[in-house]
Write a protein that holds these residues in place. Sequence first.
Motif, PDB file in Angstrom:
ATOM      1  N   ILE A 187       1.038  26.874 -67.450  1.00 50.38           N
ATOM      2  CA  ILE A 187       2.010  25.930 -66.883  1.00 50.38           C
ATOM      3  C   ILE A 187       2.295  26.340 -65.442  1.00 50.38           C
ATOM      4  O   ILE A 187       2.633  27.502 -65.173  1.00 50.38           O
ATOM      5  N   ILE A 188       2.105  25.390 -64.538  1.00 51.57           N
ATOM      6  CA  ILE A 188       2.444  25.631 -63.137  1.00 51.57           C
ATOM      7  C   ILE A 188       3.824  25.025 -62.921  1.00 51.57           C
ATOM      8  O   ILE A 188       3.993  23.811 -63.018  1.00 51.57           O
ATOM      9  N   ALA A 189       4.795  25.881 -62.696  1.00 54.11           N
ATOM     10  CA  ALA A 189       6.183  25.413 -62.540  1.00 54.11           C
ATOM     11  C   ALA A 189       6.536  25.490 -61.058  1.00 54.11           C
ATOM     12  O   ALA A 189       6.722  26.578 -60.510  1.00 54.11           O
ATOM     13  N   ASP A 190       6.588  24.333 -60.413  1.00 53.74           N
ATOM     14  CA  ASP A 190       6.810  24.278 -58.967  1.00 53.74           C
ATOM     15  C   ASP A 190       8.305  24.101 -58.678  1.00 53.74           C
ATOM     16  O   ASP A 190       8.830  22.997 -58.801  1.00 53.74           O
ATOM     17  N   GLU A 191       8.966  25.157 -58.342  1.00 54.26           N
ATOM     18  CA  GLU A 191      10.418  25.159 -58.062  1.00 54.26           C
ATOM     19  C   GLU A 191      11.179  24.411 -59.162  1.00 54.26           C
ATOM     20  O   GLU A 191      11.959  23.493 -58.869  1.00 54.26           O
ATOM     21  N   PRO A 192      11.000  24.790 -60.433  1.00 56.65           N
ATOM     22  CA  PRO A 192      11.570  23.978 -61.515  1.00 56.65           C
ATOM     23  C   PRO A 192      13.088  23.996 -61.591  1.00 56.65           C
ATOM     24  O   PRO A 192      13.674  23.149 -62.262  1.00 56.65           O
ATOM     25  N   VAL A 193      13.734  24.970 -60.936  1.00 54.66           N
ATOM     26  CA  VAL A 193      15.205  25.012 -61.054  1.00 54.66           C
ATOM     27  C   VAL A 193      15.919  24.820 -59.715  1.00 54.66           C
ATOM     28  O   VAL A 193      17.138  24.792 -59.669  1.00 54.66           O
ATOM     29  N   SER A 194      15.164  24.672 -58.624  1.00 55.17           N
ATOM     30  CA  SER A 194      15.850  24.681 -57.323  1.00 55.17           C
ATOM     31  C   SER A 194      16.684  23.423 -57.078  1.00 55.17           C
ATOM     32  O   SER A 194      17.575  23.443 -56.234  1.00 55.17           O
ATOM     33  N   TYR A 219       2.409  31.403 -66.960  1.00 50.66           N
ATOM     34  CA  TYR A 219       3.041  30.589 -65.922  1.00 50.66           C
ATOM     35  C   TYR A 219       2.565  31.015 -64.538  1.00 50.66           C
ATOM     36  O   TYR A 219       2.441  32.216 -64.261  1.00 50.66           O
ATOM     37  N   LEU A 220       2.336  30.017 -63.704  1.00 50.05           N
ATOM     38  CA  LEU A 220       2.342  30.248 -62.261  1.00 50.05           C
ATOM     39  C   LEU A 220       3.677  29.672 -61.816  1.00 50.05           C
ATOM     40  O   LEU A 220       3.906  28.465 -61.925  1.00 50.05           O
ATOM     41  N   PHE A 221       4.563  30.541 -61.376  1.00 51.97           N
ATOM     42  CA  PHE A 221       5.929  30.120 -61.075  1.00 51.97           C
ATOM     43  C   PHE A 221       6.123  30.126 -59.563  1.00 51.97           C
ATOM     44  O   PHE A 221       5.863  31.122 -58.900  1.00 51.97           O
ATOM     45  N   ILE A 222       6.570  28.998 -59.031  1.00 51.28           N
ATOM     46  CA  ILE A 222       6.742  28.872 -57.586  1.00 51.28           C
ATOM     47  C   ILE A 222       8.234  28.825 -57.271  1.00 51.28           C
ATOM     48  O   ILE A 222       8.962  28.022 -57.887  1.00 51.28           O
ATOM     49  N   ALA A 223       8.687  29.645 -56.344  1.00 53.33           N
ATOM     50  CA  ALA A 223      10.113  29.634 -55.992  1.00 53.33           C
ATOM     51  C   ALA A 223      10.310  30.129 -54.569  1.00 53.33           C
ATOM     52  O   ALA A 223       9.489  30.877 -54.051  1.00 53.33           O
ATOM     53  N   HIS A 224      11.407  29.680 -53.936  1.00 53.92           N
ATOM     54  CA  HIS A 224      11.702  30.204 -52.604  1.00 53.92           C
ATOM     55  C   HIS A 224      12.732  31.322 -52.693  1.00 53.92           C
ATOM     56  O   HIS A 224      12.975  32.021 -51.721  1.00 53.92           O
ATOM     57  N   ASP A 225      13.309  31.489 -53.872  1.00 55.06           N
ATOM     58  CA  ASP A 225      14.412  32.409 -54.046  1.00 55.06           C
ATOM     59  C   ASP A 225      13.978  33.574 -54.947  1.00 55.06           C
ATOM     60  O   ASP A 225      13.657  33.382 -56.124  1.00 55.06           O
ATOM     61  N   LEU A 226      13.968  34.788 -54.373  1.00 45.86           N
ATOM     62  CA  LEU A 226      13.517  35.944 -55.155  1.00 45.86           C
ATOM     63  C   LEU A 226      14.407  36.213 -56.366  1.00 45.86           C
ATOM     64  O   LEU A 226      13.936  36.719 -57.382  1.00 45.86           O
TER      65      LEU A 226
END
Length: 347
Positions: A187-194, A219-226
Amino acid sequence: MIKLLEVKDLVQSFNLTSDFLDKLKLKNGRVTIESRVVNAVNGISFYINRGEVFSLVGESGCGKSTTARTIIKILEPKGGKILYKDRDITRLGPKEMLPLRKEIQMIFQDPYASLNPRQKVKDIIMEPMLFHRVAANKDEAYNKSIEILKKVGLRPEQANRYPHQFSGGQRQRIGIARALAVEPELIIADEPVSALDVSIQAQILNLLMDLKDEYGFSYLFIAHDLSVVRHISDRLGVMYLGCIVEKGSKEQIFSNPLHPYTRILLSSVPTIDEESITDSLELKGEIPSPIDLPSGCYFHKRCPFAKEICKKVVPQLKEIEDGHEAACHILLGEEGDRDNEKKGYTR
Ligand code: SF4
């Protein structure tokens, strides 16, 4: 550990001047031909093992979402390789990609925009099931969709509602349910919670982790927030201007960040953990334009530690400890700098 996905030297760019007339420019009284190219992803490499969470983090515009869209082949890669289960999928066409679309699912940042407003929730979940033949008929698909809705924390009677009748957090649960419907492996989750309230973010992250434990996918998880990826990642890659500047395990990145950019990102994360590195470093200025990439180290104009060499020689990723790599002249030392210069890593 078995590699599920491997990305090697991936490149993605967009030509803004596809029209020949747009390329003609007048310079010093002469007509020249110039293209404006957005260099979104500049040769990144990483892998994801089965059952693992790999996160890509970095500021907006660093190319992480473009990487995700390139891996899933919404965008055709301009260079490099994408291997899925050891198979080279880089140049597969839409027909050949079809079976893989079932195995690799995506969860988007804006759940509302990614759901069809005219479809009831049950149809949103049943449609991919029937298309990919995960369910033999409508009755089976309906029963499965109700089970999945319960798994993601929604009630069976909500199956007959439309996306606009849900809150943001609930809509993201529907997006997760749709991804689960086809029994994916990645599952590629692109900023799923931002796009969600802070109070809802933790609920969705916990849900994603519970589902991973139950189904065993990666998961490949994408986020801007560490801080978002801190508790869920096994390994991370820190991206800056289309490059990975540091990668390593969660423990390595959070307890011993090596690259100045990672250290600056971490210093802005509020923490009560005494072992965390919290230099008081600040990120200066804006991320440079990917149309006009800086010379040398892409980070040199914003880096508090920049040296002369940083302006012209490109630091290469170097393994500093087992599985922990970073690309910075400070870490390479003078010998490493000379070696990079000799190899012609200049721009
Ligand atoms: Fe800073 Fe130079 Fe390291 Fe780049 S290579 S991060 S400019 S010290």
